[in-house]
Design a protein around this motif. Structure first.
Motif, short mmCIF file in Angstrom:
data_model
loop_
_atom_site.label_atom_id
_atom_site.label_comp_id
_atom_site.label_asym_id
_atom_site.label_seq_id
_atom_site.Cartn_x
_atom_site.Cartn_y
_atom_site.Cartn_z
N ALA A 159 -3.01 2.07 6.36
CA ALA A 159 -2.41 1.39 5.21
C ALA A 159 -2.15 -0.08 5.52
O ALA A 159 -2.38 -0.94 4.67
CB ALA A 159 -1.11 2.09 4.82
N GLU A 199 -5.48 -1.89 5.34
CA GLU A 199 -5.90 -2.02 3.94
C GLU A 199 -5.09 -3.10 3.23
O GLU A 199 -5.64 -3.89 2.45
CB GLU A 199 -5.75 -0.69 3.21
N ASP A 200 -3.80 -3.15 3.51
CA ASP A 200 -2.94 -4.16 2.90
C ASP A 200 -3.34 -5.56 3.34
O ASP A 200 -3.39 -6.49 2.54
CB ASP A 200 -1.48 -3.86 3.24
N ALA A 255 -0.11 5.15 8.85
CA ALA A 255 0.45 3.81 8.65
C ALA A 255 -0.50 2.69 9.11
O ALA A 255 -0.63 1.68 8.41
CB ALA A 255 1.81 3.69 9.34
N ALA A 272 -0.31 12.12 6.65
CA ALA A 272 -1.35 11.57 5.80
C ALA A 272 -2.27 12.68 5.30
O ALA A 272 -2.63 13.59 6.06
CB ALA A 272 -2.15 10.52 6.55
N THR A 328 0.83 -1.19 0.00
CA THR A 328 0.00 0.00 0.00
C THR A 328 0.87 1.24 0.00
O THR A 328 1.82 1.35 0.76
CB THR A 328 -0.90 0.01 1.25
N LYS A 329 0.54 2.19 -0.87
CA LYS A 329 1.26 3.45 -0.92
C LYS A 329 0.54 4.46 -0.03
O LYS A 329 -0.67 4.62 -0.13
CB LYS A 329 1.31 3.96 -2.37
N LEU A 330 1.31 5.12 0.84
CA LEU A 330 0.74 6.14 1.71
C LEU A 330 0.61 7.45 0.96
O LEU A 330 1.52 7.84 0.23
CB LEU A 330 1.62 6.35 2.94
N GLU A 331 -0.49 8.13 1.14
CA GLU A 331 -0.70 9.43 0.52
C GLU A 331 -0.31 10.49 1.54
O GLU A 331 -1.05 10.78 2.49
CB GLU A 331 -2.18 9.58 0.14
#
Length: 108
Positions: free
Chosen positions: A97, A100-101, A94, A12, A2-5
Motif C-alpha cells: 500500500a 502504491e501510494d 502495508a 491482507a 491507500t485503503k488496505l483490503e
C-alpha cells in the motif's frame, strides 16, 4: 491515501496462506505463522516456500523477528511445530500500500 483490503483477521486479502491443513497464522502483534508436520524437513520446506511466495507478493523481505521450533508428543498431534514470527504490517500488505501510494503521488 491507500485503503488496505483486509480480511476478518486483519490480514491482507492477497497474502499467501500456509498450505498444510494444520498450518496457521496466529493473532498476535508479531504474528506466528505455524507449520506443523510429523516430519521436520516437510514443515521447514513449507515454511521456506511460504516465505518465498510471501516475499514475492510483498516485493521485499518479510520482517521476521524469530523462528521457533517446538514439538507436540500428544497422541494424534503433528510432532513438529515451526513458528515464524512475522511483522503484522507485512502480513497486512502495508509495504504494498505504501508503494502504491508513493507511485500514485509521484504520477499525479
Amino acid at each position: 491515501m491507500t485503503k488496505l483490503e483486509l480480511d476478518d483477521l486483519g490480514l491482507a486479502a492477497g497474502l499467501p496462506r500456509p498450505s498444510g491443513n494444520q498450518d496457521r497464522i496466529e493473532d498476535v502483534p508479531y504474528r506466528a505463522v505455524e507449520f506443523c508436520d510429523d516430519e521436520l524437513p516437510d514443515a521447514l520446506e513449507r515454511c521456506a516456500g511460504w516465505l518465498r511466495e510471501t516475499e514475492n507478493w510483498l516485493g521485499e523481505a518479510v520482517d521476521v523477528i524469530a523462528i521457533h521450533l517446538d514439538y507436540d508428543d500428544a497422541q494424534g498431534s503433528p510432532y513438529f511445530k515451526v513458528k515464524v514470527l512475522c511483522n503484522e504490517e507485512d502480513l497486512a500488505g502495508a509495504p504494498l500500500a505504501a508503494r502504491e501510494d508513493t507511485v500514485r503521488r509521484t504520477a499525479g
